[in-house]
Design an enzyme around this catalytic site. Sequence first.
Site, mmCIF file in Angstrom:
data_model
loop_
_atom_site.group_PDB
_atom_site.id
_atom_site.type_symbol
_atom_site.label_atom_id
_atom_site.label_comp_id
_atom_site.label_asym_id
_atom_site.label_seq_id
_atom_site.Cartn_x
_atom_site.Cartn_y
_atom_site.Cartn_z
ATOM 1 N N ASP A 221 -2.767 -28.899 18.696
ATOM 2 C CA ASP A 221 -1.863 -29.485 17.708
ATOM 3 C C ASP A 221 -0.480 -29.782 18.292
ATOM 4 O O ASP A 221 0.422 -30.186 17.567
ATOM 5 C CB ASP A 221 -1.727 -28.546 16.499
ATOM 6 C CG ASP A 221 -1.085 -29.211 15.296
ATOM 7 O OD1 ASP A 221 -1.372 -30.389 15.049
ATOM 8 O OD2 ASP A 221 -0.284 -28.547 14.605
ATOM 9 N N SER A 245 1.123 -32.671 9.921
ATOM 10 C CA SER A 245 -0.329 -32.719 10.084
ATOM 11 C C SER A 245 -0.988 -32.673 8.713
ATOM 12 O O SER A 245 -0.620 -31.862 7.859
ATOM 13 C CB SER A 245 -0.814 -31.524 10.925
ATOM 14 O OG SER A 245 -0.196 -31.510 12.188
ATOM 15 N N GLN A 295 -6.982 -36.126 14.581
ATOM 16 C CA GLN A 295 -6.071 -35.669 13.543
ATOM 17 C C GLN A 295 -5.443 -36.870 12.837
ATOM 18 O O GLN A 295 -5.090 -37.857 13.481
ATOM 19 C CB GLN A 295 -4.954 -34.798 14.112
ATOM 20 C CG GLN A 295 -4.003 -34.256 13.054
ATOM 21 C CD GLN A 295 -2.861 -33.453 13.649
ATOM 22 O OE1 GLN A 295 -1.768 -33.968 13.826
ATOM 23 N NE2 GLN A 295 -3.116 -32.188 13.975
#
Length: 306
Positions: A221, A245, A295
Site C-alpha cells: 500500500d 485507499s 487498488q
Amino acid sequence: MSESAPSRASRLLKVLDLKQIEENLYQGQNETENGTRLFGGQVLAQASAAAYRTVSKVHLHSLHAYFLRPGTVDRPVLYEVERVRDGRSFVTRRVVAIQNGQAIFNMDASFQLDELGFEHSAPMPNVPLPEELREDVEVARELGGPQADPRMSPMAKVDRPFHLRSVFELGSAAWGSDRFWNPTWIKFREGVTLPGPIDDVEEAAYRQQALSRCLVAYASDMGLVSTAVLPHQSHTSRGDVQMASLDHSLWIHRTVSLDQWLLFHKRTSTAQGARGMVHSEFFAEDGALVASMSQEGLLRQRSDAS
C-alpha cells in the site's frame, strides 16, 4: 524527530505482534510516524497477522479488502476473525477491523497448503538495479522535501521500515514529467525476527514466512493511490488532491524473501469519477514475480485548489 531507520523497522515488527483478547479477537497498536491517520498498509498487515493466528501449515495467497472509514493512531484497533471455511487445501478467513465501535476495514483472505504445479512468470521490467540508485529519503532531504517541491510526498523525508530507491530519482526531469508508472526497489531494513525463541525449526520457518507475507501486505500500500496522480503532476500539486485507499487486492504467488531487494512496479491504468486505478507487482532480484496488487483509490481535486 523521527526514529532512526532500524528502530522504525523494529517498531513495525512489534506492531504486527498482536495481543489476543479472546478467541478470534486480537488487538493491534499503531505506528505514529505516518501522521494522525492510520496507514492502510498497517491495517492490511495487522489484519493478515490476525488471520494467520487462526490457521496452521497454510500460507496467505490472496486477500481482498475494503477501507470503510479512516482510522486514527490514538486508539488501538481490534481485529475480529471469522473462520469461514477450513478445507483440505484452502482455508478462508474474514477479518473486520474495529475502532471506536465502528468497522473501519474488512477483508477476505485465502490460505493454501504448499503444492506443486505449472510454473511461469511474466518478465520483470528492464530497469536499473538498486545498487545503481540512491535512497529516496536521502535525495528528498537534500532537495528540501515537499516544502521545496509540492509534487513530493509529505512522507518523503521520513524514514520508512523499508529502503526505497526510485528508478526515477526524486527531483529529476524524468521524475517530474507526466507518466503512468513508478518503479521503485524496496527492501526491509532489518532481518525478519520472530518474537521469542522457537525450538521447532519447521515451525520457525513457517512463522517467518507468515511474517514476511504480512510485511509484503504492508508494503503493497506504499504510494499506490498517489501513482494515479502521476499523469497529471506537471500541472497538479499533491496538496491539491484528496487521496485515500478505497479497496485493495493482493495475490502472493511465491515465497517471500525480504532479505533481498524487490522491484515494486507501480502503474496506473485509468482515472475517472474521482477514482484512480493502480496496479503493481513485486519482482525478486532474479526476475521472479512474487506478488501482484490492484487498488482503486479516491482521487478528488480539492474545491479550494487554485
